[in-house]
Motif scaffolding. Structure first.
Motif, PDB file in Angstrom:
ATOM      1  N   LYS A  35      18.806 -10.014   1.200  1.00  0.00           N
ATOM      2  CA  LYS A  35      18.247  -8.656   1.147  1.00  0.00           C
ATOM      3  C   LYS A  35      16.737  -8.695   0.952  1.00  0.00           C
ATOM      4  CE  LYS A  35      22.379  -6.342  -0.586  1.00  0.00           C
ATOM      5  NZ  LYS A  35      23.004  -5.638  -1.714  1.00  0.00           N
ATOM      6  N   CYS A  36      16.283  -9.602   0.113  1.00  0.00           N
ATOM      7  CA  CYS A  36      14.850  -9.743  -0.148  1.00  0.00           C
ATOM      8  C   CYS A  36      14.116 -10.143   1.126  1.00  0.00           C
ATOM      9  CB  CYS A  36      14.612 -10.774  -1.249  1.00  0.00           C
ATOM     10  SG  CYS A  36      12.891 -11.051  -1.647  1.00  0.00           S
ATOM     11  N   ALA A  37      14.664 -11.110   1.844  1.00  0.00           N
ATOM     12  CA  ALA A  37      14.040 -11.553   3.088  1.00  0.00           C
ATOM     13  C   ALA A  37      13.993 -10.416   4.099  1.00  0.00           C
ATOM     14  CB  ALA A  37      14.802 -12.746   3.660  1.00  0.00           C
ATOM     15  N   ALA A  38      15.045  -9.608   4.136  1.00  0.00           N
ATOM     16  CA  ALA A  38      15.082  -8.475   5.062  1.00  0.00           C
ATOM     17  C   ALA A  38      14.033  -7.429   4.689  1.00  0.00           C
ATOM     18  CB  ALA A  38      16.469  -7.849   5.070  1.00  0.00           C
ATOM     19  N   LYS A  39      13.906  -7.137   3.401  1.00  0.00           N
ATOM     20  CA  LYS A  39      12.904  -6.164   2.960  1.00  0.00           C
ATOM     21  C   LYS A  39      11.489  -6.640   3.271  1.00  0.00           C
ATOM     22  CE  LYS A  39      15.464  -4.079  -0.865  1.00  0.00           C
ATOM     23  NZ  LYS A  39      15.514  -3.896  -2.324  1.00  0.00           N
ATOM     24  N   ILE A  40      11.246  -7.914   3.045  1.00  0.00           N
ATOM     25  CA  ILE A  40       9.921  -8.476   3.327  1.00  0.00           C
ATOM     26  C   ILE A  40       9.638  -8.406   4.821  1.00  0.00           C
ATOM     27  CG2 ILE A  40       8.585 -10.618   3.353  1.00  0.00           C
ATOM     28  CD1 ILE A  40       9.869 -11.279   0.614  1.00  0.00           C
ATOM     29  N   ALA A  41      10.614  -8.760   5.633  1.00  0.00           N
ATOM     30  CA  ALA A  41      10.426  -8.724   7.082  1.00  0.00           C
ATOM     31  C   ALA A  41      10.175  -7.297   7.567  1.00  0.00           C
ATOM     32  CB  ALA A  41      11.648  -9.311   7.783  1.00  0.00           C
ATOM     33  N   GLU A  42      10.917  -6.350   7.010  1.00  0.00           N
ATOM     34  CA  GLU A  42      10.740  -4.947   7.384  1.00  0.00           C
ATOM     35  C   GLU A  42       9.326  -4.468   7.042  1.00  0.00           C
ATOM     36  OE1 GLU A  42      12.675  -0.581   6.268  1.00  0.00           O
ATOM     37  OE2 GLU A  42      13.425  -2.379   5.284  1.00  0.00           O
ATOM     38  N   ARG A  43       8.880  -4.820   5.860  1.00  0.00           N
ATOM     39  CA  ARG A  43       7.542  -4.402   5.422  1.00  0.00           C
ATOM     40  C   ARG A  43       6.455  -5.077   6.276  1.00  0.00           C
ATOM     41  NH1 ARG A  43       5.660   0.013   3.800  1.00  0.00           N
ATOM     42  NH2 ARG A  43       3.769  -0.239   2.618  1.00  0.00           N
ATOM     43  N   GLU A  44       6.666  -6.355   6.597  1.00  0.00           N
ATOM     44  CA  GLU A  44       5.705  -7.071   7.431  1.00  0.00           C
ATOM     45  C   GLU A  44       5.595  -6.440   8.814  1.00  0.00           C
ATOM     46  OE1 GLU A  44       6.932 -11.170   7.524  1.00  0.00           O
ATOM     47  OE2 GLU A  44       5.918 -11.621   5.633  1.00  0.00           O
ATOM     48  N   LEU A  45       6.733  -6.093   9.402  1.00  0.00           N
ATOM     49  CA  LEU A  45       6.708  -5.468  10.724  1.00  0.00           C
ATOM     50  C   LEU A  45       5.924  -4.159  10.703  1.00  0.00           C
ATOM     51  CD1 LEU A  45      10.329  -6.062  12.074  1.00  0.00           C
ATOM     52  CD2 LEU A  45       8.207  -6.956  13.008  1.00  0.00           C
ATOM     53  N   PHE A  46       6.211  -3.348   9.704  1.00  0.00           N
ATOM     54  CA  PHE A  46       5.523  -2.062   9.611  1.00  0.00           C
ATOM     55  C   PHE A  46       4.017  -2.251   9.437  1.00  0.00           C
ATOM     56  CE2 PHE A  46       3.703   1.251   6.874  1.00  0.00           C
ATOM     57  CZ  PHE A  46       3.819   2.328   7.739  1.00  0.00           C
ATOM     58  N   LEU A  47       3.637  -3.066   8.470  1.00  0.00           N
ATOM     59  CA  LEU A  47       2.213  -3.231   8.183  1.00  0.00           C
ATOM     60  C   LEU A  47       1.470  -3.966   9.289  1.00  0.00           C
ATOM     61  CD1 LEU A  47       2.239  -3.858   4.338  1.00  0.00           C
ATOM     62  CD2 LEU A  47       1.412  -1.852   5.555  1.00  0.00           C
ATOM     63  N   LYS A  48       2.121  -4.914   9.936  1.00  0.00           N
ATOM     64  CA  LYS A  48       1.454  -5.595  11.047  1.00  0.00           C
ATOM     65  C   LYS A  48       1.217  -4.635  12.209  1.00  0.00           C
ATOM     66  CE  LYS A  48       2.634 -10.305   9.911  1.00  0.00           C
ATOM     67  NZ  LYS A  48       3.320 -11.544  10.255  1.00  0.00           N
ATOM     68  N   GLY A  49       2.139  -3.697  12.396  1.00  0.00           N
ATOM     69  CA  GLY A  49       1.927  -2.656  13.398  1.00  0.00           C
ATOM     70  C   GLY A  49       0.730  -1.789  13.045  1.00  0.00           C
ATOM     71  N   GLU A  50       0.615  -1.466  11.768  1.00  0.00           N
ATOM     72  CA  GLU A  50      -0.523  -0.671  11.304  1.00  0.00           C
ATOM     73  C   GLU A  50      -1.832  -1.455  11.440  1.00  0.00           C
ATOM     74  OE1 GLU A  50      -0.435   2.638  10.264  1.00  0.00           O
ATOM     75  OE2 GLU A  50       1.588   2.464  11.089  1.00  0.00           O
ATOM     76  N   ILE A  51      -1.761  -2.752  11.189  1.00  0.00           N
ATOM     77  CA  ILE A  51      -2.952  -3.603  11.326  1.00  0.00           C
ATOM     78  C   ILE A  51      -3.418  -3.622  12.782  1.00  0.00           C
ATOM     79  CG2 ILE A  51      -3.767  -5.999  11.225  1.00  0.00           C
ATOM     80  CD1 ILE A  51      -2.026  -6.313   8.664  1.00  0.00           C
ATOM     81  N   VAL A  52      -2.474  -3.736  13.709  1.00  0.00           N
ATOM     82  CA  VAL A  52      -2.817  -3.731  15.128  1.00  0.00           C
ATOM     83  C   VAL A  52      -3.491  -2.402  15.503  1.00  0.00           C
ATOM     84  CG1 VAL A  52      -1.837  -3.711  17.464  1.00  0.00           C
ATOM     85  CG2 VAL A  52      -1.084  -5.420  15.816  1.00  0.00           C
ATOM     86  N   LYS A  53      -2.953  -1.297  14.992  1.00  0.00           N
ATOM     87  CA  LYS A  53      -3.558   0.021  15.269  1.00  0.00           C
ATOM     88  C   LYS A  53      -4.982   0.080  14.725  1.00  0.00           C
ATOM     89  CE  LYS A  53       0.777   2.618  15.167  1.00  0.00           C
ATOM     90  NZ  LYS A  53       1.564   3.605  14.397  1.00  0.00           N
ATOM     91  N   ALA A  54      -5.174  -0.444  13.525  1.00  0.00           N
ATOM     92  CA  ALA A  54      -6.503  -0.423  12.909  1.00  0.00           C
ATOM     93  C   ALA A  54      -7.475  -1.307  13.685  1.00  0.00           C
ATOM     94  CB  ALA A  54      -6.415  -0.870  11.456  1.00  0.00           C
ATOM     95  N   ILE A  55      -6.989  -2.436  14.182  1.00  0.00           N
ATOM     96  CA  ILE A  55      -7.839  -3.328  14.982  1.00  0.00           C
ATOM     97  C   ILE A  55      -8.248  -2.628  16.273  1.00  0.00           C
ATOM     98  CG2 ILE A  55      -7.835  -5.446  16.369  1.00  0.00           C
ATOM     99  CD1 ILE A  55      -6.141  -6.732  14.127  1.00  0.00           C
TER     100      ILE A  55
END
Length: 93
Positions: A35-55
């Motif tokens: 569950k922890c790995a899934a939560k981390i992966a979910e958060r990474e996907l979301f934030l990396k998408g936001e990082i791409v938008k900011a870039i």
């Protein structure tokens, strides 16, 4: 005659004896890790998408802030997971 390694391991065992986990505890810990790995992966996907938008917008400050948030979120989620696993290992505490 025992090697230095064997002597060190004996001392370590006396200082902090190993905890024997039941099959149920092992199962619960494995579920928590999953569950922890899934939560981390979910958060990474979301934030990396936001990082791409900011870039794409050219907002370096937002990129830096999002990267810091990602690191912070990972750390928080892992700490929470370790706390829950410790409760499974030592239910009396």
């Amino acid at each position: 005659m025992k090697s230095a390694y064997e002597l060190a391991m004996e001392r370590l065992g006396k200082a902090s004896p190993t905890v024997k986990l039941t099959a149920e505890q092992k199962k619960e810990i494995a579920e928590l890790e999953s569950k922890c790995a899934a939560k981390i992966a979910e958060r990474e996907l979301f934030l990396k998408g936001e990082i791409v938008k900011a870039i794409d917008k050219g907002d370096a400050a937002a990129v830096e802030q999002l990267e810091k948030q990602l690191l912070s979120d990972r750390k928080t989620l892992r700490a929470d997971c370790e706390e829950k696993k410790e409760k499974v290992r030592n239910p009396a505490k």
